[in-house]
Structure formats: C-alpha cells, structure tokens
Design a protein around this motif. Structure first.
Motif, PDB file in Angstrom:
ATOM      1  N   GLY B 186     -26.342   5.033  -7.827  1.00  0.00           N
ATOM      2  CA  GLY B 186     -26.060   3.827  -8.605  1.00  0.00           C
ATOM      3  C   GLY B 186     -25.371   2.783  -7.748  1.00  0.00           C
ATOM      4  O   GLY B 186     -25.285   2.920  -6.520  1.00  0.00           O
ATOM      5  N   TYR B 187     -24.854   1.723  -8.414  1.00  0.00           N
ATOM      6  CA  TYR B 187     -24.220   0.628  -7.684  1.00  0.00           C
ATOM      7  C   TYR B 187     -23.027   1.116  -6.869  1.00  0.00           C
ATOM      8  O   TYR B 187     -22.883   0.823  -5.692  1.00  0.00           O
ATOM      9  CB  TYR B 187     -23.775  -0.465  -8.661  1.00  0.00           C
ATOM     10  CG  TYR B 187     -22.892  -1.498  -8.029  1.00  0.00           C
ATOM     11  CD1 TYR B 187     -23.423  -2.499  -7.220  1.00  0.00           C
ATOM     12  CD2 TYR B 187     -21.511  -1.458  -8.218  1.00  0.00           C
ATOM     13  CE1 TYR B 187     -22.609  -3.435  -6.627  1.00  0.00           C
ATOM     14  CE2 TYR B 187     -20.688  -2.397  -7.629  1.00  0.00           C
ATOM     15  CZ  TYR B 187     -21.235  -3.379  -6.836  1.00  0.00           C
ATOM     16  OH  TYR B 187     -20.437  -4.303  -6.253  1.00  0.00           O
ATOM     17  N   TRP B 188     -22.130   1.921  -7.540  1.00  0.00           N
ATOM     18  CA  TRP B 188     -20.885   2.304  -6.869  1.00  0.00           C
ATOM     19  C   TRP B 188     -21.144   3.260  -5.735  1.00  0.00           C
ATOM     20  O   TRP B 188     -20.514   3.151  -4.677  1.00  0.00           O
ATOM     21  CB  TRP B 188     -19.904   2.915  -7.878  1.00  0.00           C
ATOM     22  CG  TRP B 188     -19.385   1.863  -8.790  1.00  0.00           C
ATOM     23  CD1 TRP B 188     -19.725   1.676 -10.087  1.00  0.00           C
ATOM     24  CD2 TRP B 188     -18.471   0.817  -8.448  1.00  0.00           C
ATOM     25  NE1 TRP B 188     -19.085   0.577 -10.583  1.00  0.00           N
ATOM     26  CE2 TRP B 188     -18.299   0.030  -9.611  1.00  0.00           C
ATOM     27  CE3 TRP B 188     -17.787   0.478  -7.289  1.00  0.00           C
ATOM     28  CZ2 TRP B 188     -17.469  -1.084  -9.634  1.00  0.00           C
ATOM     29  CZ3 TRP B 188     -16.960  -0.632  -7.319  1.00  0.00           C
ATOM     30  CH2 TRP B 188     -16.804  -1.399  -8.471  1.00  0.00           C
ATOM     31  N   ALA B 189     -22.075   4.204  -5.916  1.00  0.00           N
ATOM     32  CA  ALA B 189     -22.391   5.133  -4.830  1.00  0.00           C
ATOM     33  C   ALA B 189     -22.974   4.373  -3.654  1.00  0.00           C
ATOM     34  O   ALA B 189     -22.612   4.626  -2.494  1.00  0.00           O
ATOM     35  CB  ALA B 189     -23.369   6.196  -5.327  1.00  0.00           C
ATOM     36  N   THR B 190     -23.860   3.409  -3.932  1.00  0.00           N
ATOM     37  CA  THR B 190     -24.442   2.620  -2.853  1.00  0.00           C
ATOM     38  C   THR B 190     -23.354   1.817  -2.138  1.00  0.00           C
ATOM     39  O   THR B 190     -23.340   1.697  -0.910  1.00  0.00           O
ATOM     40  CB  THR B 190     -25.500   1.656  -3.404  1.00  0.00           C
ATOM     41  OG1 THR B 190     -26.325   2.362  -4.319  1.00  0.00           O
ATOM     42  CG2 THR B 190     -26.336   1.065  -2.297  1.00  0.00           C
ATOM     43  N   LEU B 191     -22.418   1.290  -2.944  1.00  0.00           N
ATOM     44  CA  LEU B 191     -21.359   0.469  -2.350  1.00  0.00           C
ATOM     45  C   LEU B 191     -20.480   1.298  -1.423  1.00  0.00           C
ATOM     46  O   LEU B 191     -20.235   0.917  -0.268  1.00  0.00           O
ATOM     47  CB  LEU B 191     -20.511  -0.158  -3.457  1.00  0.00           C
ATOM     48  CG  LEU B 191     -19.421  -1.117  -2.998  1.00  0.00           C
ATOM     49  CD1 LEU B 191     -20.039  -2.394  -2.474  1.00  0.00           C
ATOM     50  CD2 LEU B 191     -18.449  -1.420  -4.118  1.00  0.00           C
ATOM     51  N   THR B 192     -20.004   2.439  -1.911  1.00  0.00           N
ATOM     52  CA  THR B 192     -19.032   3.185  -1.110  1.00  0.00           C
ATOM     53  C   THR B 192     -19.685   3.975   0.010  1.00  0.00           C
ATOM     54  O   THR B 192     -19.073   4.198   1.041  1.00  0.00           O
ATOM     55  CB  THR B 192     -18.223   4.157  -1.997  1.00  0.00           C
ATOM     56  OG1 THR B 192     -19.152   4.926  -2.769  1.00  0.00           O
ATOM     57  CG2 THR B 192     -17.306   3.412  -2.929  1.00  0.00           C
ATOM     58  N   LYS B 193     -20.946   4.413  -0.192  1.00  0.00           N
ATOM     59  CA  LYS B 193     -21.541   5.283   0.827  1.00  0.00           C
ATOM     60  C   LYS B 193     -22.396   4.524   1.818  1.00  0.00           C
ATOM     61  O   LYS B 193     -22.631   4.993   2.926  1.00  0.00           O
ATOM     62  CB  LYS B 193     -22.391   6.353   0.129  1.00  0.00           C
ATOM     63  CG  LYS B 193     -21.555   7.227  -0.774  1.00  0.00           C
ATOM     64  CD  LYS B 193     -21.966   8.666  -0.670  1.00  0.00           C
ATOM     65  CE  LYS B 193     -20.878   9.597  -1.147  1.00  0.00           C
ATOM     66  NZ  LYS B 193     -20.614   9.492  -2.589  1.00  0.00           N
ATOM     67  N   LEU B 194     -22.924   3.360   1.440  1.00  0.00           N
ATOM     68  CA  LEU B 194     -23.801   2.644   2.363  1.00  0.00           C
ATOM     69  C   LEU B 194     -23.250   1.274   2.740  1.00  0.00           C
ATOM     70  O   LEU B 194     -23.042   0.977   3.909  1.00  0.00           O
ATOM     71  CB  LEU B 194     -25.202   2.491   1.745  1.00  0.00           C
ATOM     72  CG  LEU B 194     -26.129   1.538   2.497  1.00  0.00           C
ATOM     73  CD1 LEU B 194     -26.485   2.124   3.857  1.00  0.00           C
ATOM     74  CD2 LEU B 194     -27.385   1.247   1.705  1.00  0.00           C
ATOM     75  N   ARG B 195     -22.969   0.442   1.727  1.00  0.00           N
ATOM     76  CA  ARG B 195     -22.737  -0.968   2.056  1.00  0.00           C
ATOM     77  C   ARG B 195     -21.359  -1.218   2.638  1.00  0.00           C
ATOM     78  O   ARG B 195     -21.231  -1.993   3.577  1.00  0.00           O
ATOM     79  CB  ARG B 195     -22.989  -1.811   0.808  1.00  0.00           C
ATOM     80  CG  ARG B 195     -24.410  -1.516   0.300  1.00  0.00           C
ATOM     81  CD  ARG B 195     -24.807  -2.302  -0.903  1.00  0.00           C
ATOM     82  NE  ARG B 195     -24.655  -3.703  -0.654  1.00  0.00           N
ATOM     83  CZ  ARG B 195     -24.185  -4.551  -1.569  1.00  0.00           C
ATOM     84  NH1 ARG B 195     -23.825  -4.107  -2.741  1.00  0.00           N
ATOM     85  NH2 ARG B 195     -24.087  -5.809  -1.289  1.00  0.00           N
ATOM     86  N   LEU B 196     -20.319  -0.568   2.117  1.00  0.00           N
ATOM     87  CA  LEU B 196     -18.993  -0.769   2.708  1.00  0.00           C
ATOM     88  C   LEU B 196     -18.911  -0.239   4.141  1.00  0.00           C
ATOM     89  O   LEU B 196     -18.407  -0.935   5.023  1.00  0.00           O
ATOM     90  CB  LEU B 196     -17.908  -0.135   1.831  1.00  0.00           C
ATOM     91  CG  LEU B 196     -17.427  -1.012   0.683  1.00  0.00           C
ATOM     92  CD1 LEU B 196     -16.342  -0.298  -0.111  1.00  0.00           C
ATOM     93  CD2 LEU B 196     -16.910  -2.344   1.205  1.00  0.00           C
ATOM     94  N   PRO B 197     -19.413   0.980   4.396  1.00  0.00           N
ATOM     95  CA  PRO B 197     -19.405   1.419   5.798  1.00  0.00           C
ATOM     96  C   PRO B 197     -20.167   0.455   6.714  1.00  0.00           C
ATOM     97  O   PRO B 197     -19.701   0.150   7.813  1.00  0.00           O
ATOM     98  CB  PRO B 197     -20.088   2.783   5.740  1.00  0.00           C
ATOM     99  CG  PRO B 197     -19.832   3.274   4.378  1.00  0.00           C
ATOM    100  CD  PRO B 197     -19.835   2.063   3.497  1.00  0.00           C
ATOM    101  N   ALA B 198     -21.312  -0.057   6.239  1.00  0.00           N
ATOM    102  CA  ALA B 198     -22.085  -0.979   7.069  1.00  0.00           C
ATOM    103  C   ALA B 198     -21.342  -2.285   7.279  1.00  0.00           C
ATOM    104  O   ALA B 198     -21.542  -2.969   8.281  1.00  0.00           O
ATOM    105  CB  ALA B 198     -23.445  -1.246   6.430  1.00  0.00           C
ATOM    106  N   ALA B 199     -20.450  -2.635   6.318  1.00  0.00           N
ATOM    107  CA  ALA B 199     -19.737  -3.905   6.420  1.00  0.00           C
ATOM    108  C   ALA B 199     -18.507  -3.808   7.312  1.00  0.00           C
ATOM    109  O   ALA B 199     -17.897  -4.826   7.626  1.00  0.00           O
ATOM    110  CB  ALA B 199     -19.319  -4.370   5.026  1.00  0.00           C
ATOM    111  N   MET B 200     -18.128  -2.577   7.706  1.00  0.00           N
ATOM    112  CA  MET B 200     -16.874  -2.362   8.434  1.00  0.00           C
ATOM    113  C   MET B 200     -16.648  -3.307   9.623  1.00  0.00           C
ATOM    114  O   MET B 200     -15.579  -3.900   9.739  1.00  0.00           O
ATOM    115  CB  MET B 200     -16.760  -0.911   8.900  1.00  0.00           C
ATOM    116  CG  MET B 200     -16.218   0.000   7.847  1.00  0.00           C
ATOM    117  SD  MET B 200     -14.595  -0.562   7.307  1.00  0.00           S
ATOM    118  CE  MET B 200     -14.318   0.465   5.910  1.00  0.00           C
ATOM    119  N   PRO B 201     -17.636  -3.467  10.524  1.00  0.00           N
ATOM    120  CA  PRO B 201     -17.375  -4.367  11.663  1.00  0.00           C
ATOM    121  C   PRO B 201     -17.028  -5.783  11.215  1.00  0.00           C
ATOM    122  O   PRO B 201     -16.145  -6.408  11.805  1.00  0.00           O
ATOM    123  CB  PRO B 201     -18.697  -4.342  12.434  1.00  0.00           C
ATOM    124  CG  PRO B 201     -19.348  -3.064  12.048  1.00  0.00           C
ATOM    125  CD  PRO B 201     -18.942  -2.809  10.642  1.00  0.00           C
TER     126      PRO B 201
END
Lengths: 304, 281
Positions: B186-201
C-alpha cells in the motif's frame, strides 16, 4: 499552465492565513488603545489582559476585530497595510527622498551589483587557475569547499568597521561582503563546469592538434556555461543578502538593511515588512534576469 | 622588513613544495591529498603572522593568528557561554524543528499532486529570497532570547529542506513503484520501504545545506537584539569596542561549529546511505 491554478490556490491560502492571524496578533495592543479611548473592553484591567490568551480576548471582544486591521503600529500588519506603505514609499515619494524605498533599494542594489561583479570575476579567474594548475587545485579547492560550511556572514560587521577605520566608506565595504558571498558558489560551479567536457571531447581536440588556449576557449568555456549560470543565480541571491546584512552595522540607516534596523529600533513593523517585500521583489527580479540571460545564451549556443 | 621578506620566501618555498607534491608520483595517495591543503593553510597562517608583525599592523585592523589563539584560550568560558546560547539553544533547536516540519510537510505535499504543483514553485521562489530579513520581525514577536533565534532558523531551513525532500520522493522509477504494487504494498509500505530510502541522498543534501543556514540565521538574528551573550551579540559589541581579537576568536568558534555540524550530518549520511549507488565505490 497546469501550475497556475495550484500556485494561485497556495498564494491565496497564504493571504487568508495572514488575514486570519492579524486579530490574534494585534488584539492586546488594540484593546489597550480602545480602553484608553474610553471603550469598555473585557476584561477591563491590563494585567488580566496580559495573562489572557489571544484567542479568548478576540472571542470576548469581537467588536474590536476591525480595529486590529487598522493599527498604527501593529505587531503583524495586514497585507493591505504593507501594500499601502509600499505604495506610499515606492510610488508617491520622490526617489531622492530619504523616505523613498526606491532610494534605499538603489543603495542596496548598487552594492549588490558591484559586489556580484567583483565576486563573479574573481571566482571565474580562480576557477580557471584551479582547472589549469594541479597544485592550486589540491591546495585551494578543499578550503573553498570547507569554507561553504562556515557562516561567513558573521564577519560582515568587522569588515565594515575595519574598512571604515582605514578610511574606506560608502558602497565599497558592502560590495566586498557581497563579493565574498557570491565568490564561492561561482568558484565551485565554474570548476565543475570547466571540467564538464569528457575525455572523448578532449581527445578529439587533441586529434585536431588544438593548443591549450584553444581547448579552453572552444571547448571548456562553452561547456561550463550551464554550470556558470546555475551558480550565478545562487551568487546574486547571496550577494543581495550580503549587502543587506552589511547595512546593519553601518549605522547610517541607509539601504534596505538600514530600513529594517531602524524599523526594529522604533517598533515600526510596517516599515520592516515593506523593506522585506521590496528586498524579496529585488531578489526575485535579479534571479529572473539571470534566468532570462541563461535562457537566451544557452539557446544561441544550441544547448537548450 | 626581514619578517616581510621571510613571509615572501616561505610563501614561495611552500608553493614550490606543493607544486612538486601535486605533480609528483604519489599525488593520488590519501596522505598527499590531505597534506597539500594542510601545507597551504599553514602557509597562509605563517605569512599572516609574519606580515602583521613585520608591517606592525595595528590590532584594530588585523590581529595576528597567535594573538587570536591566545584570546581564544584565555576567553574560553565566555566563548563557551556564547556557543551554548547561539548554537545549542538557537541554531540547533531551530534546525531540528525546521527540518522536522519541512520533512512532514514534504510527505504531505508529495501525497497530493495539487499541493506539490502549487507549493514547489512557491518554495523555490522563497528559497531565493533574503529570508534573514525576517529576523527583525521574529525578534519582535518572540523576544530577545533564543526562541526568536530558533524561529529565524526554522524559517530559513524550512524551504530548502522541503524542496529537497519533495525532489527526493520523486526519485523512484515507474518500474520500481510497479514492482511494489505487484507485491500488494500500500501507500505506507511503498513510502517507508521504497520511496524514503530512495530519497535519502536528497534529504541529506537538504540537511547539509541547512546546517550552514542555521548558524547564519542564529548569528544574524542576534544583530537585531539579544541577551548579553551569544556569538552574534559578542561579534557586534566587540566590533564596537574595536576588540578584533575577540571577533576573530568568535569567528574561529563559528568556523569550528559550522564544520563540525556539517561533518556530523555528513557522517550520519555515510553511515545510513552507504548502500545507495551514489555512495558505492
């Protein structure tokens, strides 16, 4: 076009919030003023009002809300008050008048532009040196990068006073601070830009038997233009901030920084707000101007 | 005269040494890469010292580095007090509040496309404005103590952080998001597992830019009024008293604090995003 509506909505909600906040910010001073004029306000003693929350005061004295928008010295001026002050100080006053914002804006702008020109020129020269000398690259570049983490603005008062004591006054000390602030972004961006050509392009020039200076003028310099313009935008905004901060200790109450400082001394919030809005418009137009130059230059070069 | 000449000779000698080191066979080793800028920095300090002594430059124009160091160590308690007031109370609390608020706002903005299209241009516009100009207003609202400095810092770091985080959250490709959907995320799983890690830099980039802004905001806000301590207060009053050795000592503190702050954030980045392609060697 898809941006216009959302941006307008955001701007409109900012203004709505601003208008909504005005009564709560100004209610205490307004009630004090109304009580002095003979109106009965609740609660009627100043100490109880001081301890009461702004929300409660506004709710219990809702008749005073219109007055909060028309304070002489508000804590938070309403947008129309700022706009009115801007209209009076920008359009109605003669540009030579000491109360004209155009006059003060020009003082700041001249220091900004002089400093920006010096800083950009010096930055480009240093970047050329860094790209062509390994020793300079290895000695200077780490310091240029490290210096970005240092709050350079803190030394502005010192530069003003020291230059004053050796007899340099007026626009030059402010320009030096502006130059200093716009210098480092240009160095870092320009070094990146001059190094942008890849090995293939450099090799091609070598097969043409191009000399070092030909390589510089025909390949490295043109290739650096996108990077240069990106750092010029950062540099000009930094130069304006430098000129404004440099006017704080200058004491003469001239320039946009001087307007902010005198406003803060005398509690003239409207004056600070108009100086701030004027500075914002100045910064935005400088950045837009460079953006326009960038667009034209890169288009002519075929890079866009 | 001898001192001035020796400054010149040392400058030339050190430059010659650096040129040899930089063009020598070991130029790419880590040791030489650190040694060359260190030599350059040392040369400037030595030349500064010798020139100030040799030309008998008065203290009110430029104090010698040795003089600044002496003041630094003898005034350590005052400097610590100022550091505590400006950095720990003003800059750091404002930094945490501002970056935290910007991060939450970025997630909200990213969730609604309408907000993103509206707020991003406004945010980019505000990021280019002379925001230090809000300092006199915020000092009037929040009083002279550290709260007003923290407020200035919040306003200064908010938009750079917001713009960077939103840009980071856009980083994932359609393919990656589709993959998450095939997993039934869902939205939250995608956010915490994919998009936030990708946004780290990007997030760390915003955090790093904000370190300098926080210090600048806290110091400049003190020029508009402060209790009788703080780095900005000390700088402006010492300038008034022409005690330039004290001003330079404060600048040393500011430089140390600024680079240490940046260094800590950079270290945190290195230890949390070591897996990201931009950091892999």
């Amino acid at each position: 076009m898809s941006k216009v509506l959302p941006v307008l909505a955001v701007v409109a909600s900012i203004f709505t919030l601003w208008y909504a906040a005005v009564p709560f910010m100004n209610v205490k001073e307004t009630l004090t003023g109304l009580e002095r004029a003979g109106t009965t306000v609740v609660p009627d003693n100043p100490i109880a009002r001081r301890d009461a929350s702004a929300v409660a005061l506004v709710l219990r004295n809702s008749f005073a809300i219109p007055a909060t928008y028309a304070q002489e010295r508000p804590r938070l001026p309403a947008p129309h008050q700022v706009a009115q002050d801007l209209w009076e100080t920008v359009v109605l006053k003669k540009v030579t008048s000491k109360r004209s914002l155009v006059y003060h804006g020009w003082i700041t702008l001249s220091a900004t532009l002089l400093g920006f020109t010096i800083g950009t020129g010096a930055g480009i020269l240093l970047a050329v040196g860094i790209v062509h000398s390994r020793a300079m690259d290895m000695s200077v570049m780490p310091w240029a990068i490290a210096s970005q983490t240092i709050p350079i603005l803190a030394i502005a008062p010192m530069i003003i006073v020291v230059l004053n004591s050796v007899g340099i006054q007026g626009v030059v000390p402010k320009a030096i601070i502006s130059a200093y602030l716009s210098f480092f972004p240009v160095v870092v961006g320009m070094v990146k830009g001059l190094r942008a050509p890849d090995a293939m392009q450099l090799d091609l020039l070598k097969t043409y038997n191009a000399s070092g200076s030909q390589g510089f003028w025909k390949l490295r310099l043109p290739a650096s233009m996108p990077y240069l313009f990106a750092s010029l935008k950062i540099g000009v905004a930094a130069a304006l901030v430098g000129a404004i901060v440099a006017e704080l200790p200058a004491g003469g109450a001239r320039g946009l920084g001087g307007r902010m400082l005198t406003g803060s001394y005398y509690g003239q919030m409207v004056q600070i707000w108009s100086a701030l809005v004027f500075a914002a418009v100045l910064a935005a137009s400088l950045v837009l101007l460079i953006g326009w130059l960038q667009n034209r230059t890169l288009k002519r070069m075929g890079l866009l | 005269m001898i001192l001035v000449l020796s400054a010149l000779i040392i400058w030339i000698a050190m430059w010659g040494l650096n040129t040899r080191l930089a063009n020598g066979p070991h130029a790419e080793t880590r040791f030489i890469r650190l040694l060359v800028p260190a030599i350059f920095g040392l040369t400037i300090l030595v030349a500064w010292e010798l020139l100030v002594r040799g030309l008998a430059v008065p203290l009110v124009i430029l104090p010698a580095p040795s003089h600044v160091m002496a003041t630094f160590f003898s005034e350590l308690p005052t400097l610590w007090l100022d550091f505590k007031q400006t950095f720990l109370k003003g800059a750091l609390s404002g930094y945490v509040i501002g970056c935290g608020a910007a991060f939450l706002a970025a997630i909200l903005v990213d969730r609604y496309d309408f907000l993103r299209r509206g707020l991003l241009p406004v945010g980019n516009f505000v990021a280019a404005l002379p925001i230090v100009g809000t300092a006199p207003i915020l000092v009037m609202w929040f009083g002279f103590d550290w709260q007003s400095k923290a407020a200035v810092v919040v306003v200064m770091v908010f938009f750079p952080m917001l713009v960077n985080t939103v840009a980071g959250l856009q980083e994932t490709t359609v393919m990656q998001r589709d993959l998450m959907r095939t997993y039934g995320a869902g939205y939250w799983a995608t956010l915490t597992k994919l998009r936030l890690p990708a946004a780290m830099p990007f997030i760390f980039n915003g955090l790093k830019i904000s370190t300098t802004l926080a210090l600048i905001g806290a110091i400049v806000a003190e020029f508009f009024g402060s209790p009788t301590m703080g780095m900005g207060f000390r700088i402006s009053t010492s300038v008034g008293q022409l005690a330039l050795d004290m001003v330079w000592a404060e600048i040393v503190v500011a430089a140390l604090a600024g680079s240490a702050f940046y260094g800590v954030v950079a270290l945190a980045e290195a230890s949390t995003t070591f897996w990201h392609p931009s950091h892999r060697k």
